[in-house]
Design a protein around this motif. Structure first.
Motif, PDB file in Angstrom:
ATOM      1  N   CYS A 197      42.250  69.630  11.627  1.00  0.00           N
ATOM      2  CA  CYS A 197      43.351  70.342  12.276  1.00  0.00           C
ATOM      3  C   CYS A 197      43.098  70.377  13.788  1.00  0.00           C
ATOM      4  CB  CYS A 197      43.491  71.750  11.708  1.00  0.00           C
ATOM      5  SG  CYS A 197      42.107  72.839  12.063  1.00  0.00           S
ATOM      6  N   LEU A 210      47.889  64.293  19.983  1.00  0.00           N
ATOM      7  CA  LEU A 210      48.258  64.071  18.579  1.00  0.00           C
ATOM      8  C   LEU A 210      49.741  63.736  18.458  1.00  0.00           C
ATOM      9  CD1 LEU A 210      46.187  66.847  16.800  1.00  0.00           C
ATOM     10  CD2 LEU A 210      45.982  64.380  16.414  1.00  0.00           C
ATOM     11  N   GLU A 213      39.787  64.415   7.703  1.00  0.00           N
ATOM     12  CA  GLU A 213      41.078  65.011   8.038  1.00  0.00           C
ATOM     13  C   GLU A 213      40.777  66.321   8.778  1.00  0.00           C
ATOM     14  OE1 GLU A 213      44.792  65.577   5.226  1.00  0.00           O
ATOM     15  OE2 GLU A 213      43.243  67.059   4.783  1.00  0.00           O
ATOM     16  N   LYS A 222      49.016  60.627  10.886  1.00  0.00           N
ATOM     17  CA  LYS A 222      50.035  61.343  10.122  1.00  0.00           C
ATOM     18  C   LYS A 222      49.473  62.728   9.831  1.00  0.00           C
ATOM     19  CE  LYS A 222      48.481  59.148   5.834  1.00  0.00           C
ATOM     20  NZ  LYS A 222      48.863  58.271   4.741  1.00  0.00           N
ATOM     21  N   ASN A 223      50.338  63.617   9.395  1.00  0.00           N
ATOM     22  CA  ASN A 223      49.875  64.973   9.136  1.00  0.00           C
ATOM     23  C   ASN A 223      50.384  65.498   7.807  1.00  0.00           C
ATOM     24  OD1 ASN A 223      52.556  65.445   9.700  1.00  0.00           O
ATOM     25  ND2 ASN A 223      52.182  66.870  11.355  1.00  0.00           N
ATOM     26  N   ARG A 224      49.755  66.579   7.380  1.00  0.00           N
ATOM     27  CA  ARG A 224      50.218  67.308   6.213  1.00  0.00           C
ATOM     28  C   ARG A 224      50.014  68.785   6.495  1.00  0.00           C
ATOM     29  NH1 ARG A 224      46.575  69.757   2.987  1.00  0.00           N
ATOM     30  NH2 ARG A 224      44.402  69.191   3.348  1.00  0.00           N
ATOM     31  N   ARG A 225      50.886  69.585   5.942  1.00  0.00           N
ATOM     32  CA  ARG A 225      50.829  71.035   6.144  1.00  0.00           C
ATOM     33  C   ARG A 225      50.189  71.689   4.927  1.00  0.00           C
ATOM     34  NH1 ARG A 225      53.202  74.744   9.404  1.00  0.00           N
ATOM     35  NH2 ARG A 225      54.486  73.197  10.439  1.00  0.00           N
ATOM     36  N   ILE A 248      48.182  72.616  10.001  1.00  0.00           N
ATOM     37  CA  ILE A 248      48.559  71.208   9.912  1.00  0.00           C
ATOM     38  C   ILE A 248      47.292  70.368  10.077  1.00  0.00           C
ATOM     39  CG2 ILE A 248      49.907  69.339  10.933  1.00  0.00           C
ATOM     40  CD1 ILE A 248      51.906  71.469  11.867  1.00  0.00           C
ATOM     41  N   TYR A 249      47.059  69.496   9.118  1.00  0.00           N
ATOM     42  CA  TYR A 249      45.895  68.611   9.138  1.00  0.00           C
ATOM     43  C   TYR A 249      46.350  67.200   9.499  1.00  0.00           C
ATOM     44  CZ  TYR A 249      43.273  72.333   6.912  1.00  0.00           C
ATOM     45  OH  TYR A 249      42.651  73.525   6.644  1.00  0.00           O
ATOM     46  N   TYR A 250      45.525  66.529  10.280  1.00  0.00           N
ATOM     47  CA  TYR A 250      45.831  65.182  10.743  1.00  0.00           C
ATOM     48  C   TYR A 250      44.833  64.198  10.153  1.00  0.00           C
ATOM     49  CZ  TYR A 250      48.962  67.394  14.025  1.00  0.00           C
ATOM     50  OH  TYR A 250      49.984  68.113  14.565  1.00  0.00           O
ATOM     51  N   GLN A 251      45.327  62.989   9.924  1.00  0.00           N
ATOM     52  CA  GLN A 251      44.480  61.896   9.445  1.00  0.00           C
ATOM     53  C   GLN A 251      45.032  60.588   9.992  1.00  0.00           C
ATOM     54  OE1 GLN A 251      44.644  61.632   5.183  1.00  0.00           O
ATOM     55  NE2 GLN A 251      46.825  62.075   5.133  1.00  0.00           N
ATOM     56  N   LYS A 275      51.046  60.407  16.819  1.00  0.00           N
ATOM     57  CA  LYS A 275      51.963  60.468  15.669  1.00  0.00           C
ATOM     58  C   LYS A 275      53.223  59.648  15.950  1.00  0.00           C
ATOM     59  CE  LYS A 275      54.069  63.468  12.350  1.00  0.00           C
ATOM     60  NZ  LYS A 275      54.829  64.653  12.144  1.00  0.00           N
TER      61      LYS A 275
END
Length: 119
Positions: free
Chosen positions: A60, A79, A58, A89-92, A97-100, A83
């Motif tokens: 950023c 990105l 994961e 998808k991402n999470r804050r 913000i991290y992407y995976q 998306k």
């Protein structure tokens, strides 16, 4: 081979039963168009590099920019496309913000493609 062959409009012979079976098993046009759009997302080398990097970890935007030696705005743009296509998808976490990858299917698609071109 027992085939019920008929002459088509263009003058060639076709097996009516086989042709009907194949036709009935074709996906609907909307699914075909969606699948074509899905594969277009893989048609950009920057997006592929991002996806392959995200297979490992994961990350950023700044991590990806450093790894791929690119500007953050270019990474952010790709990105956003990935998306929207539901490939990432991402999470804050605070301001970061991290992407995976969205799911394991994405990893399998890339792996299968690499296996194919390396044969």
């Amino acid at each position: 081979m027992n085939c019920k062959k008929i002459l088509s409009e263009n003058g060639s012979f076709i097996d009516k039963d086989t042709s009907l079976k194949v036709f009935e098993n074709l996906p609907i046009d909307e699914d075909i168009y969606d699948l074509a759009d899905f594969y277009k997302l893989f048609a950009d080398s920057t997006r592929l590099k991002i996806l392959i990097a995200l297979e490992e970890e994961e990350l950023c935007v700044s991590d990806l920019a450093t790894i791929l030696d690119m500007g953050q705005s270019a990474i952010s743009h790709q990105l956003r496309v990935l998306k929207q296509g539901r490939l990432v998808k991402n999470r804050r976490d605070g301001k970061v913000i991290y992407y995976q990858l969205d799911d394991d299917h994405i990893k399998e698609i890339i792996s299968s493609g690499l296996d194919h071109i390396r044969e």
